[in-house]
Design a protein around this motif. Structure first.
Motif, mmCIF file in Angstrom:
data_model
loop_
_atom_site.group_PDB
_atom_site.id
_atom_site.type_symbol
_atom_site.label_atom_id
_atom_site.label_comp_id
_atom_site.label_asym_id
_atom_site.label_seq_id
_atom_site.Cartn_x
_atom_site.Cartn_y
_atom_site.Cartn_z
ATOM 1 N N UNK A 68 0.986 -1.055 0.006
ATOM 2 C CA UNK A 68 -0.046 0.045 -0.119
ATOM 3 C C UNK A 68 0.921 1.270 -0.079
ATOM 4 N N UNK A 69 0.094 2.460 -0.302
ATOM 5 C CA UNK A 69 0.933 3.636 -0.238
ATOM 6 C C UNK A 69 1.575 3.949 1.178
ATOM 7 N N UNK A 70 2.454 4.755 1.192
ATOM 8 C CA UNK A 70 3.028 5.325 2.825
ATOM 9 C C UNK A 70 1.786 5.971 3.302
ATOM 10 N N UNK A 71 1.516 5.890 4.534
ATOM 11 C CA UNK A 71 0.562 6.777 5.163
ATOM 12 C C UNK A 71 1.488 7.957 6.112
ATOM 13 N N UNK A 113 -4.880 6.392 0.375
ATOM 14 C CA UNK A 113 -5.216 6.531 -0.897
ATOM 15 C C UNK A 113 -4.384 7.511 -1.744
ATOM 16 N N UNK A 114 -4.423 7.294 -2.951
ATOM 17 C CA UNK A 114 -3.679 8.166 -3.814
ATOM 18 C C UNK A 114 -3.605 9.711 -3.788
ATOM 19 N N UNK A 171 2.740 5.203 -9.106
ATOM 20 C CA UNK A 171 1.820 6.325 -8.828
ATOM 21 C C UNK A 171 1.551 6.927 -10.070
ATOM 22 N N UNK A 172 2.465 7.002 -10.944
ATOM 23 C CA UNK A 172 2.601 7.665 -12.182
ATOM 24 C C UNK A 172 2.473 6.751 -13.309
ATOM 25 N N UNK A 173 2.585 5.385 -13.144
ATOM 26 C CA UNK A 173 2.844 4.167 -14.267
ATOM 27 C C UNK A 173 2.397 2.988 -13.650
ATOM 28 N N UNK A 174 1.135 2.700 -14.076
ATOM 29 C CA UNK A 174 0.717 1.531 -13.531
ATOM 30 C C UNK A 174 1.042 0.004 -14.149
ATOM 31 N N UNK A 175 2.156 0.240 -15.075
ATOM 32 C CA UNK A 175 2.476 -0.979 -15.634
ATOM 33 C C UNK A 175 3.718 -1.761 -14.736
#
Length: 538
Positions: A339-342, A350-351, A397-401
């Motif tokens: 997950x993303x850092x909180x 969340x993004x 976060x900028x590139x879902x590949x």
């Protein structure tokens, strides 16, 4: 087996080697690139480091790639796409607040810390831009090949430089001299009073530079990092979709279109020299290739100390290349996240825009300086900062590949560590990796538990894998004694090596490190000039 089917041999398929190859092939020459690894791109590659997770292995962000290289080699047509960050930097602070730099709210953000700084910031940027506009053009030029005494004034007084400096008034020339000779800390302390702003701006002065921001000459390293642009926006930073390997892959496609032969898993073991001239190379697998000219994309120290047999170089050159300064305070990590850092200073997994920026852990220039002193002195441990600096870039976060849905990959660019720790880096890799993770966790308390796996690259790993001697991301320190005509040595500043028919095209030549493509482009111009071939890059 000896083969002579090429006009030019290029040692090393890093991005500069590929750029050089493409320009030479565009002039009708037969070019062969020999790359030790199984993938081209050097430090600008994208690789899987954990099942399902890919990331830029070493170099991790885009800004310095030159627009002329992009246009000349049709990189956009070959699929290169660069997206910008929503803003430049996010700096979580020890007191629970956060500082953001970049975008439309920059003035208001800076004013929360200092109204004086908010008023002065546009003038600071204007000062940098006045100097950078001139220097960008000089980056495209071959330095004069001064072969004896050299000082900065000699280079600034040369005809090619004088043509550019005429665009600078006396104030601008004084600013240029300051940026070449002073420390970043001294300059930023003059301009500003708020520590978060100075930290964010001063970070560029220590990136890849094993030094304090108060080390004289560090202002040039800061300047080096603001030469770039993204999609026409000066000084911006971005992400190549597909990672940094997308840049190298696009250049390789243009090489293929121009007939360049690229061999991977082709380790060059030795330079072949006859009568004081390079005539080819011997590979580790026993094959030999010969050509009219050999071009090295390697760190100059690696070339001359590993591929050139003892006694071939004159004594002075051999001694000076031994003293050629390489070494970085860099510890590089690729991390898979659940997950993303909180962040305590900006809660939520969340993004949010700050997740897409350069996230800097290190709140002041004094913090940077102490990180350097810790690592340099080895007073507290075998050679790393107790409180390191970490830049975190979450590429996914900028590139879902790059990662599975709902998960992420992060690049951690960490400083300072000593290039040569007591006991050797293999004994300390995981200890330091955990310190870096804990450093981020201190301001984003879910970070440690979100780590699914990582790959850590010590300075020794960077040298083993990418040929970055001492972990030096620039192929040699960016000090005044190793810039312009003196990069890598006086007498070789014009891309011509220590032996006949030997050329240099890597980051150990002008204008230095970073994914610019300019050393390769400039070297190709000089090779074509010597061979009386064209067209040549202007």
């Amino acid at each position: 087996m000896t083969t002579r089917d090429s006009d030019i041999l290029i040692i090393g398929g890093g991005h500069n080697g590929l750029v050089c190859a493409a320009y030479l092939a565009g002039a009708g020459l037969q070019v062969r690139v020999l790359e030790r690894r199984g993938i081209v791109g050097g430090a600008a590659v994208t690789e899987e480091f954990l099942p399902g997770f890919r990331n830029s292995s070493a170099s991790y962000t885009v800004s310095l790639l030159n627009p002329r290289v992009i246009a000349d080699l049709r990189l956009a047509e070959h699929g290169l796409r660069v997206v910008e960050r929503p803003y430049a930097n996010f700096l979580p602070l020890p007191d629970g607040r956060a500082f953001r730099l970049g975008g439309e709210r920059t003035h208001d953000e800076v004013a929360q810390w200092s109204s004086r700084d908010a008023q002065r910031l546009p003038a600071y940027y204007a000062m940098l831009e006045r100097v950078v506009v001139v220097l960008r053009e000089l980056m495209l030029r071959t330095p004069p090949n001064v072969s004896d005494r050299f000082v900065l004034a000699d280079w600034l007084g040369s005809l090619s430089v004088a043509k550019q400096l005429k665009h600078l008034d006396m104030r601008g020339r004084r600013d240029l001299l300051d940026l070449f000779t002073k420390s970043a800390g001294e300059m930023l302390d003059h301009w500003f009073e708020s520590e978060p702003l100075k930290a964010v701006l001063g970070w560029d002065s220590v990136v890849g530079n094993f030094a304090s921001p108060y080390t004289p000459g560090s202002a040039y390293v800061l300047l080096h990092h603001v030469f770039g642009e993204v999609n026409g926006k000066s000084g911006a930073w971005g992400h190549a979709i597909g990672g940094m390997g997308a840049i190298s892959e696009a250049i390789a496609r243009e090489c293929a279109a121009r007939g360049v032969v690229v061999e991977t898993d082709a380790e060059v073991a030795r330079l072949l020299v006859e009568g004081g001239k390079s005539v080819g190379v011997a590979l580790a697998d026993g094959r030999e290739f010969r050509a009219a000219a050999v071009v090295s994309n390697l760190n100059p120290k690696l070339l001359y100390t590993k591929l050139v047999e003892p006694g071939v170089l004159d004594d002075d050159t051999a001694q000076r290349i031994e003293r050629y300064r390489c070494g970085s305070g860099t510890f590089r990590m690729n991390v898979a996240l659940s997950e993303l850092p909180d962040f305590s200073a900006a809660p939520g997994t969340q993004l949010q825009p700050h997740h897409q920026s350069g996230i800097l852990v290190g709140h002041s220039l004094r913090y940077f300086e102490q990180a350097y002193f810790d690592a340099k002195s080895k007073e507290h441990n075998p050679g790393w900062s107790r409180a390191p600096i970490v830049e975190l870039v979450i590429s996914s976060t900028l590139d879902d590949t790059l990662a599975p849905p709902g998960q992420h990959v992060a690049s951690l660019f960490c400083q300072h560590v000593h290039p040569d720790v007591d006991g050797g880096w293999d004994a300390h890799r995981d200890t330091v990796a955990k310190l870096m993770i804990d450093t981020v966790d201190a301001c984003a308390p879910n970070f440690r538990r979100s780590v699914l796996g990582y790959k850590a690259l010590t300075p020794l790993d960077l040298e083993r894998t990418f040929g970055l001697v001492g972990g030096d991301i620039f192929h040699g320190s960016l000090g005044l004694d190793q810039l312009f005509s003196a990069r890598p040595l006086l007498g070789q500043g014009n891309y011509r090596g220590a032996l006949g028919n030997l050329y240099l095209c890597g980051s150990g030549t002008h204008p230095g490190g970073g994914v610019t493509g300019l050393p390769g482009r400039n070297a190709a111009r000089e090779i074509l000039r010597d061979l009386k071939r064209g067209p040549r890059p202007s």
